[in-house]
Design an enzyme around this catalytic site. Structure first.
Site, PDB file in Angstrom:
ATOM      1  N   ASP A  47      19.735  -7.522  -3.744  1.00 30.39           N
ATOM      2  CA  ASP A  47      19.288  -7.115  -2.409  1.00 30.39           C
ATOM      3  C   ASP A  47      19.758  -8.131  -1.358  1.00 30.39           C
ATOM      4  OD1 ASP A  47      17.544  -9.148  -3.000  1.00 30.39           O
ATOM      5  OD2 ASP A  47      15.707  -7.996  -2.672  1.00 30.39           O
ATOM      6  N   SER A  48      20.465  -9.171  -1.807  1.00 27.73           N
ATOM      7  CA  SER A  48      21.181 -10.041  -0.870  1.00 27.73           C
ATOM      8  C   SER A  48      22.171  -9.221  -0.040  1.00 27.73           C
ATOM      9  CB  SER A  48      21.929 -11.151  -1.624  1.00 27.73           C
ATOM     10  OG  SER A  48      22.716 -10.603  -2.661  1.00 27.73           O
ATOM     11  N   ASP A  86      19.049  -4.817  -8.409  1.00 24.89           N
ATOM     12  CA  ASP A  86      17.816  -5.366  -7.848  1.00 24.89           C
ATOM     13  C   ASP A  86      16.864  -4.263  -7.419  1.00 24.89           C
ATOM     14  OD1 ASP A  86      16.963  -7.973  -7.604  1.00 24.89           O
ATOM     15  OD2 ASP A  86      18.274  -8.425  -5.905  1.00 24.89           O
ATOM     16  N   LYS A 114      16.115  -5.691 -11.900  1.00 30.32           N
ATOM     17  CA  LYS A 114      15.506  -7.012 -11.692  1.00 30.32           C
ATOM     18  C   LYS A 114      14.412  -6.897 -10.645  1.00 30.32           C
ATOM     19  CE  LYS A 114      17.774 -10.440  -9.320  1.00 30.32           C
ATOM     20  NZ  LYS A 114      16.893 -10.700  -8.153  1.00 30.32           N
ATOM     21  N   GLU A 116      11.229  -9.291  -8.559  1.00 29.37           N
ATOM     22  CA  GLU A 116      10.760 -10.636  -8.243  1.00 29.37           C
ATOM     23  C   GLU A 116       9.256 -10.782  -8.471  1.00 29.37           C
ATOM     24  OE1 GLU A 116      11.875 -11.807  -4.253  1.00 29.37           O
ATOM     25  OE2 GLU A 116      13.996 -11.358  -4.605  1.00 29.37           O
ATOM     26  N   GLU A 183      15.439 -19.253  -9.504  1.00 33.60           N
ATOM     27  CA  GLU A 183      16.138 -19.646  -8.262  1.00 33.60           C
ATOM     28  C   GLU A 183      15.497 -20.866  -7.612  1.00 33.60           C
ATOM     29  OE1 GLU A 183      16.906 -16.368  -5.635  1.00 33.60           O
ATOM     30  OE2 GLU A 183      17.660 -17.666  -4.037  1.00 33.60           O
TER      31      GLU A 183
END
Ligand code: KIV
Length: 264
Positions: A47-48, A86, A114, A116, A183
């Site tokens: 999602d960057s 993501d 993925k 978070e 991270e």
């Protein structure tokens, strides 16, 4: 080159054999093909993309449709590389929403999704994995929580929060996650988490002792305006983009990246 598509079993085998895993973010078919040919093991449609493709200030605001679109694009360029997608902010806040959105991203061509966080996310990971959705966790600096964290900062610097992060990582593995991204944490903690878990731990700013490394493609091609400390510009080592991807893969495999200057 072996062009058979990589599976999670190959990636777990790499960890067991001490072979470092090279992962990069990617958002389209052309770069994906170059990464595939350069030997990148995992592509993350991160999602960057909200920041490097859409020009936002953070990853908040990226939609499932955005990730699905770029996942489809990337999947067209791949023969060997494992594809991870993501789950954006707000797409996994309860079990059924998480599962429905994972189905969309897996349907778009990813082999794993993925998400978070820990805490309430552990139950969601358990729900998803027990229903057949392959999941990768993401701990440490979780960019979707940037407004809660007060900025993009190194996490778990003190003993109490480091112990908590290690427990969270173990809980995510027990919930069925088959990979973890870690991270922006001290290198010593990256080493401890990788040693404690059976599943591959892929670091970004988490030290050389993780089982693999990931960088945002634009950063490692030297395109970021102010690159974080953990980034190296691999265009300095090559005249071509594919050459930069190869240099990255080789540096990760040989444990030359990250070096001490990239660690916390
Ligand atoms: O979205 C992304 O690019 C990521 C990486 C920073 C790991 O999650």
């Amino acid at each position: 080159m072996n062009t058979a598509a990589l599976t999670i079993n190959h990636l777990s085998g790499m960890k067991q054999q001490g072979e470092k895993i090279a992962m990069l973010t990617c958002y389209d078919a052309t770069f994906a093909q170059a990464m595939d040919q350069a030997g990148v093991d995992i592509i993350l449609v991160g999602d960057s993309l909200g920041m490097v493709v859409q020009g936002r200030d953070s990853t908040v605001g990226v939609s499932v449709e955005d990730i699905a679109y770029h996942t489809q694009c990337v999947s067209q360029g791949l023969e060997r590389t494992f594809l991870l997608a993501d789950m954006p902010f707000g797409s996994f806040h309860n079990e059924s929403t998480a599962m429905e959105n994972a189905v969309i991203l897996l349907g778009a061509g990813s082999s794993m999704v993925k998400l978070e966080g820990a805490g309430p996310m552990i139950g969601i990971v358990e729900y998803m994995t027990s229903r057949g959705a392959p999941v990768c966790g993401h701990l440490g600096l979780t960019p979707q929580s940037v407004h809660q964290l007060g900025g993009f900062k190194v996490q778990a610097r003190d003993e109490v929060s480091a112990r908590q992060l290690l427990q969270d990582a173990q809980a995510i593995e027990e919930a069925g996650a088959q990979m973890l991204v870690l991270e922006c944490v001290p290198a010593a903690l990256g080493k401890a988490v990788a040693a404690a878990l059976d599943v591959p731990v892929i670091g970004i700013g988490a030290g050389v002792d993780c089982d693999g490394q990931v960088l945002v493609m634009h950063d490692m091609l030297g395109l970021g305006e102010r690159a974080p400390k953990f980034v190296a510009d691999f265009m300095q080592q090559s005249d071509t983009v594919e050459g930069a991807f190869r240099a990255y893969v080789q540096s990760v495999r040989e444990g030359r990246f990250p070096s001490e200057e990239h660690e916390y």
